[in-house]
Design a protein around this motif. Structure first.
Motif, PDB file in Angstrom:
ATOM      1  N   HIS A   1       0.848  -1.202   0.000  1.00 48.31           N
ATOM      2  CA  HIS A   1       0.000   0.000   0.000  1.00 48.31           C
ATOM      3  C   HIS A   1       0.883   1.252   0.000  1.00 48.31           C
ATOM      4  O   HIS A   1       0.672   2.181  -0.779  1.00 48.31           O
TER       5      HIS A   1
ATOM      6  N   LEU B   1       1.890   6.528  -6.836  1.00 48.04           N
ATOM      7  CA  LEU B   1       0.743   7.121  -7.523  1.00 48.04           C
ATOM      8  C   LEU B   1       0.222   8.400  -6.868  1.00 48.04           C
ATOM      9  O   LEU B   1      -0.602   9.101  -7.459  1.00 48.04           O
TER      10      LEU B   1
ATOM     11  N   PHE C   1       2.651   1.954  -3.303  1.00 43.50           N
ATOM     12  CA  PHE C   1       1.734   2.475  -4.318  1.00 43.50           C
ATOM     13  C   PHE C   1       1.251   3.885  -3.984  1.00 43.50           C
ATOM     14  O   PHE C   1       1.030   4.694  -4.889  1.00 43.50           O
TER      15      PHE C   1
ATOM     16  N   ALA D   1      -4.064  -3.135  -4.840  1.00 47.23           N
ATOM     17  CA  ALA D   1      -2.793  -3.708  -5.297  1.00 47.23           C
ATOM     18  C   ALA D   1      -2.296  -4.856  -4.415  1.00 47.23           C
ATOM     19  O   ALA D   1      -1.949  -5.924  -4.944  1.00 47.23           O
TER      20      ALA D   1
ATOM     21  N   ASP E   1      -9.262   6.313  -9.835  1.00 46.98           N
ATOM     22  CA  ASP E   1      -8.646   5.081 -10.333  1.00 46.98           C
ATOM     23  C   ASP E   1      -7.318   4.784  -9.644  1.00 46.98           C
ATOM     24  O   ASP E   1      -7.014   3.630  -9.329  1.00 46.98           O
ATOM     25  N   ARG E   2      -6.514   5.817  -9.403  1.00 47.02           N
ATOM     26  CA  ARG E   2      -5.251   5.595  -8.704  1.00 47.02           C
ATOM     27  C   ARG E   2      -5.491   5.117  -7.276  1.00 47.02           C
ATOM     28  O   ARG E   2      -4.782   4.252  -6.771  1.00 47.02           O
ATOM     29  N   TYR E   3      -6.497   5.695  -6.634  1.00 53.26           N
ATOM     30  CA  TYR E   3      -6.828   5.274  -5.273  1.00 53.26           C
ATOM     31  C   TYR E   3      -7.250   3.805  -5.256  1.00 53.26           C
ATOM     32  O   TYR E   3      -6.866   3.050  -4.358  1.00 53.26           O
ATOM     33  N   LEU E   4      -8.034   3.404  -6.226  1.00 49.02           N
ATOM     34  CA  LEU E   4      -8.453   2.003  -6.304  1.00 49.02           C
ATOM     35  C   LEU E   4      -7.250   1.081  -6.499  1.00 49.02           C
ATOM     36  O   LEU E   4      -7.191  -0.006  -5.917  1.00 49.02           O
ATOM     37  N   VAL E   5      -6.277   1.515  -7.287  1.00 43.56           N
ATOM     38  CA  VAL E   5      -5.059   0.711  -7.466  1.00 43.56           C
ATOM     39  C   VAL E   5      -4.322   0.592  -6.136  1.00 43.56           C
ATOM     40  O   VAL E   5      -3.915  -0.502  -5.737  1.00 43.56           O
ATOM     41  N   VAL E   6      -4.156   1.709  -5.424  1.00 42.60           N
ATOM     42  CA  VAL E   6      -3.484   1.683  -4.124  1.00 42.60           C
ATOM     43  C   VAL E   6      -4.215   0.734  -3.171  1.00 42.60           C
ATOM     44  O   VAL E   6      -3.599  -0.054  -2.457  1.00 42.60           O
ATOM     45  N   THR E   7      -5.544   0.812  -3.181  1.00 40.11           N
ATOM     46  CA  THR E   7      -6.351   0.024  -2.258  1.00 40.11           C
ATOM     47  C   THR E   7      -6.303  -1.471  -2.578  1.00 40.11           C
ATOM     48  O   THR E   7      -6.234  -2.300  -1.676  1.00 40.11           O
TER      49      THR E   7
END
Length: 176
Positions: free
Chosen positions: A68, A75, A71, A111, A103-109
């Motif tokens: 987390h 990001l 990322f 990943a 979208d970046r937050y979703l990737v962080v969440t």
């Protein structure tokens, strides 16, 4: 930007109930996987196997939080400060105040969930230790419930373009 919704994982009773239901579902799924394994003729785990599962899982949870953090740094906006901690019975990562696109937050969440699901299953297969890989994977997924619920809340909220991390949750934002 205007705030569409504030999510506080520690103070929202409805969200807490949702997370507890999701945790229960995940626990039932974990038990079902183990029972399926035994019914299919899988060998019963011995002490060493159980010990390896516990040891590996104890490393996976903190590694999950570091993913987390990595990322968030990758990001998030320049200078994003990441804090790691333990509270209310779980490990957490926070980049309080950092604003990321939805979208970046979703990737962080998500990943760590994706990375460790694939890694534990692939390593278990590659090392011919599928039971250990699957057990660590399932125990890790059990710990991912909060991330999955948070991602679901972001996706289910109309109009979200950005997310601000608050340390105990997030503010879902829209560009005005």
């Amino acid at each position: 930007m205007r705030i569409i919704r504030k999510i506080d994982l520690l103070k929202d009773p409805a969200l807490y109930r949702k997370m507890m239901r999701a945790t229960t579902v995940m626990l039932v799924a974990c038990i079902a996987v183990v029972l399926w394994w035994v019914v299919q003729g899988g060998r019963r785990p011995g002490f060493v196997t159980l010990l390896l599962v516990v040891v590996l899982t104890s490393f996976v949870y903190p590694a999950h939080e570091y993913v987390h953090g990595a990322f968030f740094r990758l990001l998030g906006p320049p200078g994003t400060k990441v804090v790691y901690g333990f509270g209310m019975g779980f490990l957490f990562t926070s980049a309080e105040g950092a604003i990321l696109s939805r979208d970046r937050y979703l990737v962080v969440t998500l990943a760590p969930t994706v990375i460790f699901t694939v890694a534990t299953l692939a390593l278990g297969r590659a090392l011919d230790q599928q039971l250990i890989g699957a057990a660590v994977c399932v125990l890790h997924l059990f710990g991912c419930v909060g991330d999955i619920v948070m991602a679901g809340e972001v996706v289910a909220t109309d109009g979200v373009t950005h997310v601000r991390d608050t340390g105990t949750g997030a503010e879902l934002l829209a560009v005005e």
